[in-house]
Design a protein around this motif. Sequence first.
Motif, PDB file in Angstrom:
ATOM      1  N   ALA A   1     -38.070 -26.427 -12.354  1.00 21.55           N
ATOM      2  CA  ALA A   1     -38.295 -27.766 -12.846  1.00 21.55           C
ATOM      3  C   ALA A   1     -38.921 -28.949 -11.883  1.00 21.55           C
ATOM      4  O   ALA A   1     -39.478 -29.856 -12.342  1.00 21.55           O
ATOM      5  CB  ALA A   1     -36.802 -28.618 -13.309  1.00 21.55           C
ATOM      6  N   SER A   2     -38.669 -28.611 -10.633  1.00 25.71           N
ATOM      7  CA  SER A   2     -39.358 -29.277  -9.413  1.00 25.71           C
ATOM      8  C   SER A   2     -40.750 -29.612  -9.406  1.00 25.71           C
ATOM      9  O   SER A   2     -41.581 -30.558  -9.285  1.00 25.71           O
ATOM     10  CB  SER A   2     -38.711 -28.917  -8.231  1.00 25.71           C
TER      11      SER A   2
ATOM     12  N   LYS B   1     -41.843 -31.200 -12.751  1.00 22.63           N
ATOM     13  CA  LYS B   1     -41.808 -32.994 -12.776  1.00 22.63           C
ATOM     14  C   LYS B   1     -42.909 -33.250 -11.951  1.00 22.63           C
ATOM     15  O   LYS B   1     -43.610 -34.237 -12.260  1.00 22.63           O
ATOM     16  CB  LYS B   1     -40.475 -33.051 -11.779  1.00 22.63           C
TER      17      LYS B   1
ATOM     18  N   GLU C   1     -31.261 -32.230  -8.808  1.00 19.91           N
ATOM     19  CA  GLU C   1     -32.419 -31.133  -8.713  1.00 19.91           C
ATOM     20  C   GLU C   1     -32.936 -30.959  -7.237  1.00 19.91           C
ATOM     21  O   GLU C   1     -33.062 -29.957  -6.800  1.00 19.91           O
ATOM     22  CB  GLU C   1     -33.601 -31.458  -9.785  1.00 19.91           C
TER      23      GLU C   1
ATOM     24  N   ALA D   1     -39.094 -25.752 -16.933  1.00 23.10           N
ATOM     25  CA  ALA D   1     -37.850 -26.278 -16.522  1.00 23.10           C
ATOM     26  C   ALA D   1     -36.756 -25.368 -17.145  1.00 23.10           C
ATOM     27  O   ALA D   1     -35.622 -25.099 -16.341  1.00 23.10           O
ATOM     28  CB  ALA D   1     -37.894 -27.532 -17.408  1.00 23.10           C
TER      29      ALA D   1
ATOM     30  N   CYS E   1     -44.521 -27.348 -19.091  1.00 18.34           N
ATOM     31  CA  CYS E   1     -43.539 -28.103 -18.192  1.00 18.34           C
ATOM     32  C   CYS E   1     -42.066 -27.778 -18.693  1.00 18.34           C
ATOM     33  O   CYS E   1     -41.295 -27.643 -18.148  1.00 18.34           O
ATOM     34  CB  CYS E   1     -43.943 -29.223 -17.756  1.00 18.34           C
TER      35      CYS E   1
ATOM     36  N   TYR F   1     -40.811 -36.589 -18.589  1.00 20.44           N
ATOM     37  CA  TYR F   1     -40.737 -37.110 -17.187  1.00 20.44           C
ATOM     38  C   TYR F   1     -39.564 -37.816 -16.768  1.00 20.44           C
ATOM     39  O   TYR F   1     -38.906 -37.687 -15.825  1.00 20.44           O
ATOM     40  CB  TYR F   1     -41.983 -37.734 -16.709  1.00 20.44           C
TER      41      TYR F   1
ATOM     42  N   TYR G   1     -36.725 -35.489 -16.207  1.00 18.61           N
ATOM     43  CA  TYR G   1     -36.824 -34.922 -14.872  1.00 18.61           C
ATOM     44  C   TYR G   1     -36.158 -35.964 -13.895  1.00 18.61           C
ATOM     45  O   TYR G   1     -35.467 -35.652 -13.028  1.00 18.61           O
ATOM     46  CB  TYR G   1     -38.210 -34.493 -14.522  1.00 18.61           C
TER      47      TYR G   1
END
Length: 366
Positions: A63-64, A67, A102, A58, A54, A92, A95
């Motif tokens: 990144a979405s 998350k 985002e 990112a 993750c 987390y 994010y």
Amino acid sequence: MAASENSTEAESQYLHVLSAFLAMEPLDSVIALARGCSGGSVTDSLQRFLWELCVKAAANGNASYAKKLLKKLITEVELEKGEVLDEVYEEYALYMSAASKEDALVKENIRITKFISFLFPEGLYKQPSCPSSRKLVVPLQCSLNMLEGDTGCSIWPSSLFLSEFVLSYPELFTDKSCFEVGSGVGLVGICLAHVKAKKVILTDGDLLTLSNMKLNLERNHLNCEDELLKQHGEYESTRVQCIHLPWETATDSEVSEYRPDIILGADVIYDPSCFPHLLRVLVALLRRPTKRDNGSLETEGGSPAVAYIASVIRNADTFNAFLTLVDQMNLSITDLTEELKPPFELLPYMQSYDRSSVRLFSISSR
């Protein structure tokens, strides 16, 4: 020997998780594959592995998706009454603090990058299409907006199937001139270049799709106007062309100029109103006329062209309408699914891809 086999199996399982993550597979699929690496439970080492994925995602602009995976991971651990690693919570939280910014960016830019990894089984080193790493990774910019007319920039099962077909039977395409109708994101064309087709002509009727396709070719070290750029000495030059070709307005003389050895198409049997135009294009491509000495045209005799069409049959009436027109236009169609289905699963991690739903047909002139 047993320890070595267990180590190889574990590496393979983690590779499947990584590949599923890079391909942005559904989160349940990624978590299910991850559980297979640790006997069914979400261990600390597995949490750390997913956390590292993750963090890298990112950095690469996805990144979405990362998350959402972290949220799913935290939920899974808490349901098991386990302890979530601090770094997972902290990542987390980062994010979430940037969530509104985002999410706004995602809504504005609905294109994301998926990495499709073709994983060749052990023992295929002699297969011409098998890289030395036994892994061919294809980055593709595609669309999240599948329901609003952006289908040409999405990755469809038939495209995956046709790509597996090309990589499984490279001898059919090496040193051949290949022409694809409705090339979409360009995945099949990239695979054709990988197996060293002599020439690759990719077409689409939508200019935005064509622009996205060219971008994908460049990201895969392909120059769509000139030749394949050599990378690490693995590829030889392959001419690649991208052409705007709406079936409705394409003329027979325009299409006949290309004279390919092989025509390919993925998921082009979907709209009955397009069938007459599509089949007229296929007839012109399959005819392969040549010029006599006096300048008139005649049909080329040897080396007849053939079309390979991969399609999911979603509606029997639609498919029957296609078959009727094929017959009326004096073409032959043969179901080759069982005879030529890819012998190896090159996408074993992709649970969203139902290979059994795709049929492979050959179409030729009578």
